[in-house]
Scaffold this active site. Structure first.
Site, PDB file in Angstrom:
ATOM      1  CB  CYS A 257      -2.755   2.118   4.182  1.00 29.23           C
ATOM      2  SG  CYS A 257      -2.125   3.146   2.833  1.00 29.23           S
TER       3      CYS A 257
ATOM      4  CG  HIS B  28      -1.707   5.599   7.244  1.00 27.17           C
ATOM      5  ND1 HIS B  28      -1.007   4.425   7.377  1.00 27.17           N
ATOM      6  CD2 HIS B  28      -1.542   6.004   5.962  1.00 27.17           C
ATOM      7  CE1 HIS B  28      -0.434   4.129   6.219  1.00 27.17           C
ATOM      8  NE2 HIS B  28      -0.738   5.061   5.349  1.00 27.17           N
TER       9      HIS B  28
ATOM     10  CD  GLU C  39      -1.054   4.001  11.079  1.00 30.41           C
ATOM     11  OE1 GLU C  39      -0.325   3.870  10.080  1.00 30.41           O
ATOM     12  OE2 GLU C  39      -2.267   3.709  11.073  1.00 30.41           O
TER      13      GLU C  39
END
Length: 215
Positions: free
Chosen positions: A81, A186, A188
């Site tokens: 990011c 992202h 995650e």
């Protein structure tokens, strides 16, 4: 055990990135120590927020040159990011100079009818470097989760590893050059595909260690 240093510079929640790396079998180490970054097997630079504060926080920790040196050394490096954006030379968001590891500018999405800014939510990746280690075992055009108003616009388009389309604008969603990889999205927060990407990064780091040990 593979130690992956996660750079701590007060720019976002590091917990979810660490959990993803743990699931992939690595030992994440949250640190703002240049020495610990240099000792780690790989480095992850996450980030949420604005460009200028990110650079200022890195500078206050004396991490700008060490991060540049680590990337130049060939150590595997993953930006996430804002951690992608600050790799470029500058940003329309602020006045600070970026790390300048990748030539180019971070630009704001152009307002147009029917799109939201920030670009927030799920979007499909279009791979432009399909053989990148990060993309192994992923389906075609996988979905990933984004939250951003700005995007990387590298001078050399060949470093772009994936794109997305938001309205009429097709923009960089990931970059890769030698040992450096970075995603605007992202991983995650990107469900199964995102965890696979983090796992692929760990696998890539492990394979390089094995190759070095047996060379």
């Amino acid at each position: 055990m593979t130690v992956i240093a996660v750079v701590d510079y007060d720019m976002g929640n590091l917990h979810s990135a660490c959990k993803g790396l743990e699931k992939a079998g690595a030992t994440p180490q949250i640190t703002d120590s240049a020495q610990e970054l240099e000792r780690a097997d790989a480095v992850v630079l996450p980030g949420v927020g604005a460009f200028d504060p990110a650079i200022q926080h890195l500078r206050s920790r004396d991490l700008i040159q060490p991060i540049k040196d680590i990337i130049a050394s060939g150590k595997p490096f993953l930006g996430i990011c804002l951690g992608l954006q600050i790799l470029l030379e500058n940003s329309e968001e602020g006045h600070e100079l970026g790390l300048g590891v990748i030539a180019g500018t971070v630009r704001r999405f152009r307002p147009e009818s029917g799109i939201t800014i920030p670009h927030m939510g799920w979007n499909q990746l279009q791979f432009t470097q399909p053989n990148l280690p990060l993309w192994q075992q992923l389906p075609a055009d996988p979905w990933a989760y984004f939250v951003h108003s700005y995007y990387a616009d590298p001078t050399d388009s060949t470093v772009t590893a994936a794109t997305i389309t938001h309205g009429s604008q097709t923009v960089t969603a990931a970059i890769a050059h030698n040992n450096l990889m970075a995603t605007q999205f992202h991983p995650e927060k990107s469900s199964t595909s995102g965890l696979q990407i983090l796992s692929n990064f760990v696998t890539h780091v492990n394979s390089l260690q094995f190759a070095t040990a047996h060379s």
